[in-house]
Design a protein around this motif. Structure first.
Motif, PDB file in Angstrom:
ATOM      1  N   GLU A  82      13.145  -5.072   8.043  1.00 21.83           N
ATOM      2  CA  GLU A  82      12.293  -3.988   7.562  1.00 21.83           C
ATOM      3  C   GLU A  82      11.507  -4.452   6.330  1.00 21.83           C
ATOM      4  OE1 GLU A  82      11.668  -1.251   8.986  1.00 21.83           O
ATOM      5  OE2 GLU A  82      13.268  -1.112  10.469  1.00 21.83           O
ATOM      6  N   PRO A  83      10.305  -3.937   6.117  1.00 20.71           N
ATOM      7  CA  PRO A  83       9.627  -2.886   6.892  1.00 20.71           C
ATOM      8  C   PRO A  83       8.848  -3.398   8.100  1.00 20.71           C
ATOM      9  CG  PRO A  83       8.265  -3.457   5.025  1.00 20.71           C
ATOM     10  CD  PRO A  83       9.515  -4.307   4.904  1.00 20.71           C
ATOM     11  N   SER A  84       8.886  -4.716   8.335  1.00 23.27           N
ATOM     12  CA  SER A  84       8.093  -5.285   9.423  1.00 23.27           C
ATOM     13  C   SER A  84       8.468  -4.700  10.781  1.00 23.27           C
ATOM     14  CB  SER A  84       8.252  -6.810   9.446  1.00 23.27           C
ATOM     15  OG  SER A  84       7.718  -7.394   8.284  1.00 23.27           O
ATOM     16  N   GLN A  85       9.772  -4.465  10.994  1.00 18.68           N
ATOM     17  CA  GLN A  85      10.196  -3.925  12.283  1.00 18.68           C
ATOM     18  C   GLN A  85       9.597  -2.540  12.530  1.00 18.68           C
ATOM     19  OE1 GLN A  85      14.276  -2.390  14.433  1.00 18.68           O
ATOM     20  NE2 GLN A  85      14.431  -4.217  13.157  1.00 18.68           N
ATOM     21  N   SER A  86       9.639  -1.680  11.536  1.00 19.32           N
ATOM     22  CA  SER A  86       9.082  -0.338  11.704  1.00 19.32           C
ATOM     23  C   SER A  86       7.581  -0.385  11.937  1.00 19.32           C
ATOM     24  CB  SER A  86       9.391   0.522  10.473  1.00 19.32           C
ATOM     25  OG  SER A  86      10.765   0.865  10.421  1.00 19.32           O
ATOM     26  N   ILE A  87       6.890  -1.266  11.210  1.00 17.25           N
ATOM     27  CA  ILE A  87       5.433  -1.370  11.375  1.00 17.25           C
ATOM     28  C   ILE A  87       5.092  -1.870  12.774  1.00 17.25           C
ATOM     29  CG2 ILE A  87       3.362  -2.565  10.574  1.00 17.25           C
ATOM     30  CD1 ILE A  87       4.571  -2.543   7.764  1.00 17.25           C
ATOM     31  N   LEU A  88       5.849  -2.838  13.276  1.00 17.93           N
ATOM     32  CA  LEU A  88       5.595  -3.341  14.621  1.00 17.93           C
ATOM     33  C   LEU A  88       5.896  -2.267  15.666  1.00 17.93           C
ATOM     34  CD1 LEU A  88       4.769  -5.509  16.579  1.00 17.93           C
ATOM     35  CD2 LEU A  88       7.069  -6.501  16.419  1.00 17.93           C
ATOM     36  N   LEU A  89       6.984  -1.537  15.496  1.00 17.83           N
ATOM     37  CA  LEU A  89       7.302  -0.458  16.435  1.00 17.83           C
ATOM     38  C   LEU A  89       6.206   0.608  16.418  1.00 17.83           C
ATOM     39  CD1 LEU A  89      11.136  -0.014  15.852  1.00 17.83           C
ATOM     40  CD2 LEU A  89      10.027  -0.859  17.936  1.00 17.83           C
ATOM     41  N   TRP A  90       5.704   0.912  15.237  1.00 17.35           N
ATOM     42  CA  TRP A  90       4.611   1.876  15.130  1.00 17.35           C
ATOM     43  C   TRP A  90       3.393   1.377  15.902  1.00 17.35           C
ATOM     44  CZ3 TRP A  90      -0.344   1.401  13.432  1.00 17.35           C
ATOM     45  CH2 TRP A  90      -1.067   2.586  13.248  1.00 17.35           C
ATOM     46  N   LEU A  91       3.060   0.096  15.752  1.00 15.07           N
ATOM     47  CA  LEU A  91       1.929  -0.483  16.465  1.00 15.07           C
ATOM     48  C   LEU A  91       2.146  -0.434  17.972  1.00 15.07           C
ATOM     49  CD1 LEU A  91      -0.745  -2.067  16.605  1.00 15.07           C
ATOM     50  CD2 LEU A  91       0.603  -4.173  16.334  1.00 15.07           C
ATOM     51  N   LEU A  92       3.333  -0.811  18.417  1.00 17.11           N
ATOM     52  CA  LEU A  92       3.646  -0.781  19.846  1.00 17.11           C
ATOM     53  C   LEU A  92       3.498   0.622  20.413  1.00 17.11           C
ATOM     54  CD1 LEU A  92       6.817  -3.075  19.870  1.00 17.11           C
ATOM     55  CD2 LEU A  92       4.542  -3.673  20.741  1.00 17.11           C
ATOM     56  N   ASP A  93       3.958   1.614  19.660  1.00 14.07           N
ATOM     57  CA  ASP A  93       3.855   3.001  20.120  1.00 14.07           C
ATOM     58  C   ASP A  93       2.402   3.449  20.199  1.00 14.07           C
ATOM     59  OD1 ASP A  93       6.586   2.991  20.236  1.00 14.07           O
ATOM     60  OD2 ASP A  93       6.899   4.171  18.419  1.00 14.07           O
ATOM     61  N   VAL A 116       0.822  -1.194   0.000  1.00 18.39           N
ATOM     62  CA  VAL A 116       0.000   0.000   0.000  1.00 18.39           C
ATOM     63  C   VAL A 116       0.864   1.254   0.000  1.00 18.39           C
ATOM     64  CG1 VAL A 116      -1.886  -1.157   1.192  1.00 18.39           C
ATOM     65  CG2 VAL A 116      -0.137   0.035   2.513  1.00 18.39           C
ATOM     66  N   GLU A 117       0.202   2.382  -0.186  1.00 14.76           N
ATOM     67  CA  GLU A 117       0.892   3.665  -0.151  1.00 14.76           C
ATOM     68  C   GLU A 117       1.450   3.911   1.246  1.00 14.76           C
ATOM     69  OE1 GLU A 117      -0.081   8.389  -1.058  1.00 14.76           O
ATOM     70  OE2 GLU A 117      -1.603   6.824  -1.400  1.00 14.76           O
ATOM     71  N   ARG A 118       2.654   4.453   1.303  1.00 15.78           N
ATOM     72  CA  ARG A 118       3.324   4.640   2.588  1.00 15.78           C
ATOM     73  C   ARG A 118       3.759   6.083   2.769  1.00 15.78           C
ATOM     74  NH1 ARG A 118       6.067  -0.466   4.287  1.00 15.78           N
ATOM     75  NH2 ARG A 118       5.065  -2.133   3.118  1.00 15.78           N
ATOM     76  N   MET A 119       4.062   6.421   4.027  1.00 15.75           N
ATOM     77  CA  MET A 119       4.507   7.772   4.342  1.00 15.75           C
ATOM     78  C   MET A 119       5.646   7.708   5.356  1.00 15.75           C
ATOM     79  SD  MET A 119       2.281  10.956   5.898  1.00 15.75           S
ATOM     80  CE  MET A 119       1.298  11.053   4.388  1.00 15.75           C
ATOM     81  N   GLU A 120       6.614   8.598   5.204  1.00 14.96           N
ATOM     82  CA  GLU A 120       7.697   8.671   6.171  1.00 14.96           C
ATOM     83  C   GLU A 120       7.171   9.240   7.487  1.00 14.96           C
ATOM     84  OE1 GLU A 120      11.076  10.774   4.769  1.00 14.96           O
ATOM     85  OE2 GLU A 120      11.479   9.386   3.116  1.00 14.96           O
ATOM     86  N   VAL A 121       7.553   8.593   8.583  1.00 21.06           N
ATOM     87  CA  VAL A 121       7.176   9.047   9.915  1.00 21.06           C
ATOM     88  C   VAL A 121       8.441   9.114  10.761  1.00 21.06           C
ATOM     89  CG1 VAL A 121       5.801   8.568  11.982  1.00 21.06           C
ATOM     90  CG2 VAL A 121       4.906   7.964   9.717  1.00 21.06           C
ATOM     91  N   PRO A 122       8.736  10.247  11.379  1.00 28.01           N
ATOM     92  CA  PRO A 122       9.935  10.355  12.207  1.00 28.01           C
ATOM     93  C   PRO A 122       9.996   9.263  13.262  1.00 28.01           C
ATOM     94  CG  PRO A 122       8.928  12.513  11.900  1.00 28.01           C
ATOM     95  CD  PRO A 122       7.959  11.504  11.337  1.00 28.01           C
ATOM     96  N   ARG A 175       8.951   3.484   5.816  1.00 23.78           N
ATOM     97  CA  ARG A 175       7.699   4.219   5.734  1.00 23.78           C
ATOM     98  C   ARG A 175       6.557   3.376   6.295  1.00 23.78           C
ATOM     99  NH1 ARG A 175       7.543   7.536   0.000  1.00 23.78           N
ATOM    100  NH2 ARG A 175       9.484   8.700   0.304  1.00 23.78           N
ATOM    101  N   ILE A 176       5.569   4.068   6.845  1.00 25.24           N
ATOM    102  CA  ILE A 176       4.417   3.408   7.458  1.00 25.24           C
ATOM    103  C   ILE A 176       3.228   3.485   6.497  1.00 25.24           C
ATOM    104  CG2 ILE A 176       2.862   3.343   9.451  1.00 25.24           C
ATOM    105  CD1 ILE A 176       5.819   2.723  10.074  1.00 25.24           C
ATOM    106  N   PRO A 177       2.487   2.387   6.308  1.00 20.67           N
ATOM    107  CA  PRO A 177       1.314   2.416   5.429  1.00 20.67           C
ATOM    108  C   PRO A 177       0.366   3.557   5.785  1.00 20.67           C
ATOM    109  CG  PRO A 177       1.831   0.162   5.994  1.00 20.67           C
ATOM    110  CD  PRO A 177       2.740   1.027   6.824  1.00 20.67           C
ATOM    111  N   LEU A 178      -0.036   4.298   4.777  1.00 20.44           N
ATOM    112  CA  LEU A 178      -0.863   5.480   4.981  1.00 20.44           C
ATOM    113  C   LEU A 178      -2.191   5.146   5.635  1.00 20.44           C
ATOM    114  CD1 LEU A 178      -1.229   8.511   4.554  1.00 20.44           C
ATOM    115  CD2 LEU A 178      -2.087   8.018   2.255  1.00 20.44           C
ATOM    116  N   VAL A 179      -2.785   4.018   5.286  1.00 16.80           N
ATOM    117  CA  VAL A 179      -4.085   3.657   5.854  1.00 16.80           C
ATOM    118  C   VAL A 179      -3.989   3.471   7.368  1.00 16.80           C
ATOM    119  CG1 VAL A 179      -3.832   1.157   5.487  1.00 16.80           C
ATOM    120  CG2 VAL A 179      -6.119   2.188   5.565  1.00 16.80           C
ATOM    121  N   LEU A 180      -2.865   2.961   7.862  1.00 13.58           N
ATOM    122  CA  LEU A 180      -2.675   2.836   9.308  1.00 13.58           C
ATOM    123  C   LEU A 180      -2.606   4.209   9.961  1.00 13.58           C
ATOM    124  CD1 LEU A 180      -0.094  -0.085   9.734  1.00 13.58           C
ATOM    125  CD2 LEU A 180      -2.545  -0.113  10.234  1.00 13.58           C
TER     126      LEU A 180
END
Length: 217
Positions: A131-142, A24-30, A35-40
């Motif tokens: 990656e990108p699984s690690q970033s997505i999981l960290l985003w979820l945890l946060d 899916v479309e993604r966006m950079e998040v500090p 990049r994190i999926p935009l829909v999330l």
């Protein structure tokens, strides 16, 4: 024939906005390498800005099935504006992870999850994901860490959130029902410790701010 093949390719790889999470479309998040999926990001922002943090049982309560289907179609078409029940968005975040073609924790050695004892172990396990699984999981945890900061209102502690989220992050197809249940409990414990660990990371990150609350951006 070429036109048909091209149409088939784009239909199966690019246009399935919601159901193909890694395409899916993604966006950079500090703060995140990938990049994190935009829909999330859209669902999280809507959840936080429309009372989700203050809703008792958020991520635990099952919303109306028809409303979920309606909102999911809107997300698929990238034209979502609002929903009647904020629990729908929380549920669809879980569904997003549940419908990943390859579950998020697939790349982690199951023995490491079973041997997890504390926050340090949990965060080390997360760091082994590619990656990108690690970033997505960290985003979820946060995101879960932020939700848990309102547990005195929403009744969803890090442990409660981990219990409801864990089954969406791994596949139990190769396990017996009993093995699946036991492993789910181990995943939930690891996730719980990881959420607590990320809560501390976020607190330190924002400790220079006047308020002690965790930012929702």
């Amino acid at each position: 024939l070429l036109l048909l093949l091209l149409l088939l390719y784009f239909t199966t790889n690019d246009f399935d906005y919601y159901c193909k999470p890694l395409a899916v479309e993604r966006m950079e998040v500090p703060g995140y390498t990938s990049r994190i999926p935009l829909v999330l990001l859209q669902m999280k922002r809507y959840l936080f800005e429309n009372g989700g943090l203050q809703t008792e049982g958020i991520f635990r309560l099952a919303p109306d099935h028809n409303e979920c289907a309606r909102v999911k179609k809107k997300l698929d078409a990238a034209c979502f504006e609002r929903c009647e029940d904020i629990n729908v968005i929380a549920n669809l975040i879980k569904v997003w992870f549940r419908e990943m073609p390859t579950k998020l924790l697939t790349g982690i050695d199951p023995k490491r999850i079973q041997d997890c004892k504390n926050q340090e172990d949990a965060l080390k396990i997360v760091s082994t994901l590619k990656e990108p699984s690690q970033s997505i999981l960290l985003w979820l945890l946060d995101a879960l860490a932020i939700v848990s900061q309102y547990q005195y209102i929403n009744k969803m502690s890090p442990q409660n959130l981990a219990i409801v989220m864990a089954p969406n992050l791994f596949s139990a197809d190769h396990l017996s029902p009993m093995e699946g249940l036991l492993f789910s409990q181990k995943v939930a414990f690891m996730l719980y410790k990881a959420v607590v660990g990320r809560t501390e990371v976020l607190r330190k990150k924002h400790s220079h701010k006047k308020t002690s609350s965790i930012a929702v951006d």
